[in-house]
Motif scaffolding. Structure first.
Motif, PDB file in Angstrom:
ATOM      1  N   SER A  22     -56.012 -32.496  79.700  1.00 40.76           N
ATOM      2  CA  SER A  22     -55.411 -33.456  80.635  1.00 40.76           C
ATOM      3  C   SER A  22     -54.333 -34.309  79.971  1.00 40.76           C
ATOM      4  O   SER A  22     -53.924 -35.330  80.520  1.00 40.76           O
ATOM      5  CB  SER A  22     -56.501 -34.369  81.211  1.00 40.76           C
ATOM      6  OG  SER A  22     -57.071 -35.156  80.181  1.00 40.76           O
ATOM      7  N   ASP A  66     -45.721 -30.856  81.679  1.00 39.97           N
ATOM      8  CA  ASP A  66     -46.389 -31.814  80.791  1.00 39.97           C
ATOM      9  C   ASP A  66     -46.089 -31.625  79.302  1.00 39.97           C
ATOM     10  O   ASP A  66     -46.778 -32.195  78.451  1.00 39.97           O
ATOM     11  CB  ASP A  66     -47.916 -31.801  80.997  1.00 39.97           C
ATOM     12  CG  ASP A  66     -48.313 -32.502  82.287  1.00 39.97           C
ATOM     13  OD1 ASP A  66     -47.522 -33.325  82.785  1.00 39.97           O
ATOM     14  OD2 ASP A  66     -49.413 -32.216  82.797  1.00 39.97           O
ATOM     15  N   LYS A 113     -42.945 -36.346  88.330  1.00 44.04           N
ATOM     16  CA  LYS A 113     -44.171 -35.545  88.507  1.00 44.04           C
ATOM     17  C   LYS A 113     -44.020 -34.675  89.736  1.00 44.04           C
ATOM     18  O   LYS A 113     -43.432 -35.065  90.717  1.00 44.04           O
ATOM     19  CB  LYS A 113     -45.382 -36.460  88.657  1.00 44.04           C
ATOM     20  CG  LYS A 113     -45.764 -37.136  87.336  1.00 44.04           C
ATOM     21  CD  LYS A 113     -46.943 -38.062  87.543  1.00 44.04           C
ATOM     22  CE  LYS A 113     -47.331 -38.746  86.242  1.00 44.04           C
ATOM     23  NZ  LYS A 113     -48.406 -39.721  86.393  1.00 44.04           N
ATOM     24  N   THR A 138     -55.626 -38.759  76.018  1.00 39.54           N
ATOM     25  CA  THR A 138     -55.394 -38.390  77.419  1.00 39.54           C
ATOM     26  C   THR A 138     -53.972 -38.821  77.789  1.00 39.54           C
ATOM     27  O   THR A 138     -53.277 -39.456  76.996  1.00 39.54           O
ATOM     28  CB  THR A 138     -56.386 -39.118  78.337  1.00 39.54           C
ATOM     29  OG1 THR A 138     -56.150 -40.536  78.220  1.00 39.54           O
ATOM     30  CG2 THR A 138     -57.827 -38.804  77.957  1.00 39.54           C
ATOM     31  N   LYS A 139     -53.564 -38.493  79.001  1.00 33.96           N
ATOM     32  CA  LYS A 139     -52.238 -38.924  79.455  1.00 33.96           C
ATOM     33  C   LYS A 139     -52.112 -40.442  79.414  1.00 33.96           C
ATOM     34  O   LYS A 139     -51.072 -40.982  79.040  1.00 33.96           O
ATOM     35  CB  LYS A 139     -51.981 -38.425  80.882  1.00 33.96           C
ATOM     36  CG  LYS A 139     -51.561 -36.970  80.948  1.00 33.96           C
ATOM     37  CD  LYS A 139     -51.206 -36.571  82.370  1.00 33.96           C
ATOM     38  CE  LYS A 139     -50.804 -35.109  82.400  1.00 33.96           C
ATOM     39  NZ  LYS A 139     -50.516 -34.635  83.773  1.00 33.96           N
ATOM     40  N   ASN A 140     -53.187 -41.102  79.770  1.00 23.48           N
ATOM     41  CA  ASN A 140     -53.168 -42.558  79.771  1.00 23.48           C
ATOM     42  C   ASN A 140     -52.934 -43.103  78.360  1.00 23.48           C
ATOM     43  O   ASN A 140     -52.186 -44.068  78.163  1.00 23.48           O
ATOM     44  CB  ASN A 140     -54.487 -43.107  80.332  1.00 23.48           C
ATOM     45  CG  ASN A 140     -54.440 -44.607  80.528  1.00 23.48           C
ATOM     46  OD1 ASN A 140     -53.604 -45.128  81.268  1.00 23.48           O
ATOM     47  ND2 ASN A 140     -55.334 -45.322  79.850  1.00 23.48           N
ATOM     48  N   ASP A 141     -53.553 -42.463  77.378  1.00 26.60           N
ATOM     49  CA  ASP A 141     -53.360 -42.881  75.985  1.00 26.60           C
ATOM     50  C   ASP A 141     -51.903 -42.715  75.574  1.00 26.60           C
ATOM     51  O   ASP A 141     -51.339 -43.578  74.896  1.00 26.60           O
ATOM     52  CB  ASP A 141     -54.247 -42.056  75.047  1.00 26.60           C
ATOM     53  CG  ASP A 141     -55.722 -42.357  75.225  1.00 26.60           C
ATOM     54  OD1 ASP A 141     -56.066 -43.535  75.421  1.00 26.60           O
ATOM     55  OD2 ASP A 141     -56.529 -41.412  75.199  1.00 26.60           O
ATOM     56  N   TRP A 142     -51.310 -41.619  75.991  1.00 19.99           N
ATOM     57  CA  TRP A 142     -49.899 -41.375  75.639  1.00 19.99           C
ATOM     58  C   TRP A 142     -48.980 -42.368  76.346  1.00 19.99           C
ATOM     59  O   TRP A 142     -47.991 -42.835  75.777  1.00 19.99           O
ATOM     60  CB  TRP A 142     -49.493 -39.936  75.991  1.00 19.99           C
ATOM     61  CG  TRP A 142     -50.103 -38.911  75.087  1.00 19.99           C
ATOM     62  CD1 TRP A 142     -51.002 -37.934  75.422  1.00 19.99           C
ATOM     63  CD2 TRP A 142     -49.884 -38.762  73.676  1.00 19.99           C
ATOM     64  NE1 TRP A 142     -51.356 -37.184  74.327  1.00 19.99           N
ATOM     65  CE2 TRP A 142     -50.675 -37.675  73.236  1.00 19.99           C
ATOM     66  CE3 TRP A 142     -49.102 -39.442  72.742  1.00 19.99           C
ATOM     67  CZ2 TRP A 142     -50.700 -37.255  71.904  1.00 19.99           C
ATOM     68  CZ3 TRP A 142     -49.122 -39.031  71.412  1.00 19.99           C
ATOM     69  CH2 TRP A 142     -49.907 -37.944  71.016  1.00 19.99           C
ATOM     70  N   GLU A 143     -49.301 -42.685  77.574  1.00 18.22           N
ATOM     71  CA  GLU A 143     -48.471 -43.630  78.334  1.00 18.22           C
ATOM     72  C   GLU A 143     -48.507 -45.031  77.710  1.00 18.22           C
ATOM     73  O   GLU A 143     -47.545 -45.788  77.813  1.00 18.22           O
ATOM     74  CB  GLU A 143     -48.955 -43.693  79.787  1.00 18.22           C
ATOM     75  CG  GLU A 143     -48.602 -42.437  80.590  1.00 18.22           C
ATOM     76  CD  GLU A 143     -49.422 -42.323  81.869  1.00 18.22           C
ATOM     77  OE1 GLU A 143     -50.270 -43.206  82.118  1.00 18.22           O
ATOM     78  OE2 GLU A 143     -49.214 -41.343  82.611  1.00 18.22           O
ATOM     79  N   GLU A 144     -49.606 -45.352  77.052  1.00 16.68           N
ATOM     80  CA  GLU A 144     -49.754 -46.667  76.428  1.00 16.68           C
ATOM     81  C   GLU A 144     -49.452 -46.626  74.926  1.00 16.68           C
ATOM     82  O   GLU A 144     -49.758 -47.570  74.197  1.00 16.68           O
ATOM     83  CB  GLU A 144     -51.178 -47.186  76.665  1.00 16.68           C
ATOM     84  CG  GLU A 144     -51.481 -47.420  78.143  1.00 16.68           C
ATOM     85  CD  GLU A 144     -52.908 -47.892  78.382  1.00 16.68           C
ATOM     86  OE1 GLU A 144     -53.677 -47.952  77.386  1.00 16.68           O
ATOM     87  OE2 GLU A 144     -53.249 -48.193  79.531  1.00 16.68           O
ATOM     88  N   ASN A 180     -43.384 -38.747  83.619  1.00 17.59           N
ATOM     89  CA  ASN A 180     -44.006 -39.620  84.616  1.00 17.59           C
ATOM     90  C   ASN A 180     -43.101 -39.872  85.825  1.00 17.59           C
ATOM     91  O   ASN A 180     -43.574 -39.957  86.960  1.00 17.59           O
ATOM     92  CB  ASN A 180     -44.364 -40.962  83.973  1.00 17.59           C
ATOM     93  CG  ASN A 180     -45.740 -40.932  83.336  1.00 17.59           C
ATOM     94  OD1 ASN A 180     -46.603 -40.158  83.760  1.00 17.59           O
ATOM     95  ND2 ASN A 180     -45.951 -41.754  82.324  1.00 17.59           N
TER      96      ASN A 180
END
Length: 310
Positions: free
Chosen positions: A89, A234, A310, A270-276, A307
């Motif tokens: 993911s 992605d 998408k 995760t994607k969230n980790d990469w976004e932050e 992002n």
């Protein structure tokens, strides 16, 4: 067995001891058949904004311009296929960049090989190359009998696939030369062409580099064109799509080089980790990685692009 064959065999044995999976040797000469192909590729603008590809045209075609009185081109392969992949993911980076920067790891091994050759044969002059100079490495690997170039332009080996690095050692000594690999085992398969989301792989065994996801996410310093929106699947650094779908890569086996093992966080993100992602975390996770080439600003640009579209 003559002296040149003995020397070549000793070099190949040492290369294997150093971790290289295969080693082949070709006579250093002008790459006549590659000249027109390279010229046409540049004329078509397939290099995009990679202006450096226009430089040293003659040197790319003739190793004797890189090493005075060059007589032999030793080509080597080094496996980088990982045992474990990223979180499904997550935004993705190409497998070759999971661990430490291959330029440094392989150059160190090539220098060891050079020292061995000097100790075994005597005084030599030469240079080592790891994707960092004007050397047409796939052409030389094919001439050294290591494999064939697939429709995605990468070198393929029947028993190993294509997840390996190429490296070269150009020397001013004669050796026993291997038979060039002339058979194309891709046949009518078009899986890599069909799977490429940006249509970068052309039907004539050519890649339009200006359309490749790797080009956009690594080489291009400007903003990524909006015409590419929704096409990157992605991938935030490089791309493995054409290799992942290649049937020959069912033979790929995990590498055994500890330095190519990924940072634990890389696999778990995760994607969230990469976004932050912060610059501090970037420097920690990619401390010795080839991903540093795109810098924190480049990687975050790529993540924003993914992002936004998408």
């Amino acid at each position: 067995m003559n002296k040149l064959q003995t020397y070549s065999n000793l070099i190949k044995q040492e290369a294997k001891r150093l971790g290289f999976e295969s080693c082949g040797i070709a006579k250093a000469k002008f790459l006549n058949e590659e000249a027109s192909n390279l010229e046409q590729w540049l004329k078509n603008g397939y290099h995009g904004k990679m202006q450096y590809m226009e430089n040293y045209f003659d040197k790319r075609l003739d190793p004797r311009l890189l090493v005075e009185d060059a007589k032999s081109v030793i080509s080597l392969t080094f496996n980088y296929f990982p045992e474990t992949n990223q979180n499904n993911s997550a935004f993705k980076i190409a497998k070759y960049a999971y661990g430490e920067d291959y330029h440094h790891v392989l150059k160190s091994k090539l220098k060891e090989l050079t020292f061995f050759i000097e100790a075994t044969i005597g005084e030599i002059h030469g240079r080592v190359f790891v994707d960092s100079a004007p050397v047409l490495e796939r052409a030389w690997a094919q001439k050294a009998g290591l494999g064939w170039r697939g429709k995605h332009s990468l070198l393929i080996q029947k028993n190993k696939g294509s997840f390996f690095f190429l490296a070269e050692l150009i020397l001013d000594i004669e050796l026993a030369y291997d038979t060039p690999f002339v058979t194309d085992h891709c046949g009518t398969c078009t899986k890599c062409i069909d799977a490429c989301p940006t249509d970068a792989i052309l039907p004539n065994n050519t890649v339009d580099g200006s359309k490749c996801i790797s080009y956009f996410t690594i080489e291009l310093k400007d903003e990524i064109p909006t015409s590419m929106k929704g096409k990157f699947e992605d991938w935030m650094f490089g791309c493995d799509i054409c290799q992942d779908v290649c049937p020959w890569n069912r033979f790929s086996k995990p590498h055994t080089e500890e330095k190519f093992n990924p940072h634990p966080d890389l696999l778990a993100f995760t994607k969230n980790d990469w976004e932050e992602l912060t610059e501090l975390v970037f420097k920690n996770v990619f401390k010795k990685s080839a991903v540093k080439r795109t810098k924190f600003s480049g990687l975050t640009r790529n993540i924003r692009f993914l992002n936004d579209y998408k």
